[in-house]
Design a protein around this motif. Structure first.
Motif, mmCIF file in Angstrom:
data_model
loop_
_atom_site.group_PDB
_atom_site.id
_atom_site.type_symbol
_atom_site.label_atom_id
_atom_site.label_comp_id
_atom_site.label_asym_id
_atom_site.label_seq_id
_atom_site.Cartn_x
_atom_site.Cartn_y
_atom_site.Cartn_z
ATOM 1 N N GLY A 167 4.830 7.137 9.182
ATOM 2 C CA GLY A 167 3.797 6.886 8.193
ATOM 3 C C GLY A 167 3.102 5.559 8.401
ATOM 4 N N HIS A 168 3.788 4.648 9.111
ATOM 5 C CA HIS A 168 3.157 3.362 9.442
ATOM 6 C C HIS A 168 2.284 3.578 10.678
ATOM 7 C CE1 HIS A 168 2.371 -0.694 10.474
ATOM 8 N NE2 HIS A 168 3.252 -1.216 9.641
ATOM 9 N N PRO A 169 0.964 3.364 10.563
ATOM 10 C CA PRO A 169 0.070 3.677 11.692
ATOM 11 C C PRO A 169 0.395 2.938 12.966
ATOM 12 C CG PRO A 169 -1.056 2.317 10.062
ATOM 13 C CD PRO A 169 0.237 2.756 9.445
ATOM 14 N N VAL A 170 0.949 1.708 12.870
ATOM 15 C CA VAL A 170 1.302 0.964 14.084
ATOM 16 C C VAL A 170 2.467 1.649 14.788
ATOM 17 C CG1 VAL A 170 2.237 -1.205 14.968
ATOM 18 C CG2 VAL A 170 0.393 -1.252 13.301
ATOM 19 N N MET B 169 1.004 17.417 -1.710
ATOM 20 C CA MET B 169 2.404 17.733 -1.426
ATOM 21 C C MET B 169 3.206 16.514 -0.971
ATOM 22 S SD MET B 169 2.282 21.567 0.139
ATOM 23 C CE MET B 169 1.904 21.066 1.811
ATOM 24 N N SER B 170 2.622 15.335 -1.096
ATOM 25 C CA SER B 170 3.357 14.106 -0.774
ATOM 26 C C SER B 170 2.693 12.936 -1.477
ATOM 27 C CB SER B 170 3.383 13.858 0.745
ATOM 28 O OG SER B 170 2.074 13.580 1.219
ATOM 29 N N ASP B 171 3.490 11.912 -1.721
ATOM 30 C CA ASP B 171 2.919 10.639 -2.153
ATOM 31 C C ASP B 171 2.475 9.889 -0.907
ATOM 32 O OD1 ASP B 171 3.406 10.843 -4.988
ATOM 33 O OD2 ASP B 171 5.539 10.555 -4.555
ATOM 34 N N VAL B 172 1.488 9.044 -1.052
ATOM 35 C CA VAL B 172 0.987 8.244 0.070
ATOM 36 C C VAL B 172 1.078 6.776 -0.329
ATOM 37 C CG1 VAL B 172 -0.971 7.763 1.579
ATOM 38 C CG2 VAL B 172 -0.547 10.103 0.817
ATOM 39 N N SER B 173 1.760 5.979 0.481
ATOM 40 C CA SER B 173 1.985 4.571 0.142
ATOM 41 C C SER B 173 0.695 3.782 0.003
ATOM 42 C CB SER B 173 2.879 3.909 1.201
ATOM 43 O OG SER B 173 4.122 4.575 1.281
ATOM 44 N N PRO C 81 -8.933 7.702 5.086
ATOM 45 C CA PRO C 81 -7.882 7.527 6.090
ATOM 46 C C PRO C 81 -6.558 7.106 5.445
ATOM 47 C CG PRO C 81 -9.891 6.383 6.750
ATOM 48 C CD PRO C 81 -10.096 6.832 5.339
ATOM 49 N N VAL C 82 -5.476 7.669 5.950
ATOM 50 C CA VAL C 82 -4.144 7.298 5.468
ATOM 51 C C VAL C 82 -3.772 5.975 6.117
ATOM 52 C CG1 VAL C 82 -1.724 7.966 5.359
ATOM 53 C CG2 VAL C 82 -3.503 9.715 5.188
ATOM 54 N N LEU C 83 -3.608 4.937 5.292
ATOM 55 C CA LEU C 83 -3.272 3.624 5.830
ATOM 56 C C LEU C 83 -1.780 3.527 6.123
ATOM 57 C CD1 LEU C 83 -3.971 0.734 6.596
ATOM 58 C CD2 LEU C 83 -3.861 0.123 4.169
ATOM 59 N N VAL C 84 -0.958 3.851 5.138
ATOM 60 C CA VAL C 84 0.495 3.846 5.311
ATOM 61 C C VAL C 84 1.046 5.070 4.606
ATOM 62 C CG1 VAL C 84 2.662 2.637 4.852
ATOM 63 C CG2 VAL C 84 0.612 1.319 5.391
ATOM 64 N N GLY C 85 1.859 5.831 5.286
ATOM 65 C CA GLY C 85 2.473 7.002 4.680
ATOM 66 C C GLY C 85 2.148 8.268 5.447
ATOM 67 N N ASN C 86 2.557 9.389 4.856
ATOM 68 C CA ASN C 86 2.381 10.691 5.497
ATOM 69 C C ASN C 86 1.798 11.640 4.466
ATOM 70 O OD1 ASN C 86 2.530 12.737 7.366
ATOM 71 N ND2 ASN C 86 4.693 13.144 7.032
ATOM 72 N N LYS C 87 0.580 12.079 4.694
ATOM 73 C CA LYS C 87 -0.133 12.878 3.697
ATOM 74 C C LYS C 87 -0.090 14.363 4.034
ATOM 75 C CE LYS C 87 -4.674 13.396 1.494
ATOM 76 N NZ LYS C 87 -6.088 12.953 1.511
#
Length: 543
Positions: A83-86, A466-470, A513-519
């Motif tokens: 989930g962390h893009p790096v 279906m998921s939370d996104v940080s 865009p998802v910055l941190v997490g898994n959407k």
């Protein structure tokens, strides 16, 4: 066979040829002394070979130890880690580039088992395209959320569980990919970050000269010749014989002198003329400020900025227990419903899909995930697009009875017919995953948008979270300023068409865009056919 081996064999061959040609060496001390030096060269070469082998083994050992720790940590929570893009970018980079470097290193030896295994696995590794895609995603996140390179490099992102700092090589690689894409703005940012980390004492195989070479050219391409000259001089201070830098130095100095002369000539022009030109420009600047481009509004909303609803409008939004006109399924157990926005009317249903259902849907979808597609307005067919970065799968009741139950739930709560709706689409957004502003319905200039389906236009959209996104990942409506944030187990619903059948252009929306997490999301696109008695037509265009 390694180059050192060839060198040793060459020297041995020379020595043996010499000995065979002069087999009476013992008769001449002078000639024997030559042999001593030849042998010494052989020993030196042999030691170089041994040291090279030891270095290779030490490199392999360090790599194995590092990856052992990393994979042990990462596999405890794979989705959270990625989930962390790096972390996602570095995984692409490791598998596409660094494991290949390791393969080349190990191939020098006869480690057949490892090489055969690695060779087999490599066919499933990410490609250059994957690595470039992950890099571009990082750059996209940097722009959308206004993150400086240092913040990303140290891994200090909001909601991060697994911090992952970037090395000089990582920063350099990002800058190089941007350079290849002729993106000199990001080339400068990431080469400057690589240089900063080198200045701070970080050890790296990438040297300052290489970084400064890219950095100075990227700055020059952006029109900042004075700064480009400054970095070129720093490069030459480290490597006075750098040919390209020496040529650039002369060119930059020539261009600066040319600019100076042009500026001097301009100052000699009529002052009144300059004032008139300045006065003409001012209204243009003011007019430009009055209109915010859609892209800017989209990014502002993704950051939680932008248009705010007035207190009066906000006071008209409510939460309620909802049973859709006493639907038998929800009379005793109504659903929690919340108004998210008034125009267009967007509602959220809470606790509408269970954790068990979500996990089952994901389990069914994962083997079928493919690059997400969009409807081509010209052909009406599905095609991939760069502005939609996710993978999707489609599920029906034939795949599992639970899908039928989910579809029935949507029908019970919306009152709309599901037989003519599209299949349940499941989407998972990757690193920096997004879907740029778009309409779900077909416009008047797209008469064939859904012709193949034969079910009319998309009257409404139902979207499960279906998921939370940080951090990041909101669904935003740039034209009206609405932003709906993901919350696991909820769903949002809105009509794309007015009751008259005309498209509601205020429903133009985007997935940030998802910055941190898994959407993870799933959506149901509901069509016009079959709704004639469930949502009667309005008499006015905006009904």
């Amino acid at each position: 066979m390694q180059p050192q081996c060839y060198w040793i064999l060459f020297l041995i061959s020379c020595l043996l040829q010499s000995l065979s040609a002069h087999n009476d060496f013992f008769t001449s001390i002078g000639q024997m002394t030559d042999l001593l030096y030849t042998e010494k060269d052989l020993v030196t070469s042999l030691k170089d070979y041994i040291r090279a082998e030891e270095r290779k083994l030490e490199e392999v050992k360090q790599w194995a130890d590092k990856l052992d720790l990393l994979t042990a940590k990462a596999t405890q929570d794979p989705e959270g880690f990625l989930g962390h893009p790096v972390n996602a970018f570095k995984l692409m980079k490791r598998l596409n580039t660094e494991w290949g470097d390791l393969e080349s290193l190990v191939l020098r030896d006869t480690t057949d088992v490892f090489i055969s295994n690695l060779t087999i696995q490599r066919q499933h590794f990410p490609t250059d395209e994957d690595q470039t895609g992950a890099a571009k995603a990082l750059l996209r996140l940097q722009d959308t959320y206004r993150l400086d390179a240092n913040t990303i490099s140290i891994g200090d992102l909001p909601g991060v569980t697994y911090k992952s700092p970037m090395t000089v090589e990582d920063c350099y690689e990002l800058g190089k990919i941007a350079y290849t894409e002729v993106d000199y703005y990001h080339t400068e940012l990431w080469m400057a970050q690589a240089l900063k980390q080198l200045d701070q004492g970080e050890e790296s195989p990438i040297d300052k000269v290489t970084v400064l070479d890219y950095l100075s050219y990227a700055i020059y391409q952006q029109g900042e010749i004075a700064r480009a000259l400054e970095y070129t001089m720093k490069l030459l201070a480290l490597d006075p014989e750098h040919q390209r830098a020496k040529g650039n130095l002369k060119y930059f100095e020539f261009q600066l002198e040319k600019q100076r002369k042009t500026a001097e000539a301009e100052t000699q022009e009529n002052t009144e003329h300059t004032k008139r030109e300045t006065s003409k420009k001012k209204p243009k600047e003011k007019a430009a400020k009055g209109s915010i481009p859609e892209r800017a509004k989209y990014e502002m909303l993704c950051r939680g900025e932008g248009i705010r609803m007035t207190p009066r409008r906000q006071s008209r939004l409510f939460c309620r227990y909802y049973d859709n006109n006493r639907n038998p399924m929800y009379v005793l157990g109504p659903i929690k419903q919340e108004d998210e926005w008034d125009r267009p009317y967007i509602v959220r249903f809470h606790d509408i899909i269970s954790h068990g259902e979500i996990e089952k849907v994901k389990e069914l979808a994962k083997p079928r995930l493919r690059r997400a597609t969009v409807h081509d307005p010209q052909t009406g067919k599905l095609t991939t697009a760069k502005y939609r970065v996710s993978k999707s799968a489609w599920l029906t009741g034939y795949d599992h009875p639970m899908i039928d139950r989910i579809n029935q739930r949507i029908e019970d709560l919306t009152g709309l017919e599901m037989d003519t709706a599209e299949e349940l689409q499941i989407a998972n957004y990757g690193v920096g995953g997004q879907y740029e502003p778009h309409f779900d319905f077909g416009r008047k200039d797209e008469p064939d948008a859904f012709k193949e389906l034969g079910t009319g236009n998309r009257i409404a959209t139902w979207l499960f979270y279906m998921s939370d996104v940080s951090a990041g990942g909101a669904t935003v409506f740039p034209d009206v300023g609405a932003a709906v944030w993901p919350k696991k187990g909820t769903a949002v619903f809105w009509y794309n068409l007015f009751a008259s059948g005309e498209g509601d252009y205020s429903t133009r929306h985007a997935a940030c865009p998802v910055l941190v997490g898994n959407k993870w999301v799933s959506n149901k696109w509901i069509h016009e056919r079959g709704q004639e008695w469930r949502r009667p037509c309005g008499l006015k265009e905006s009904d």
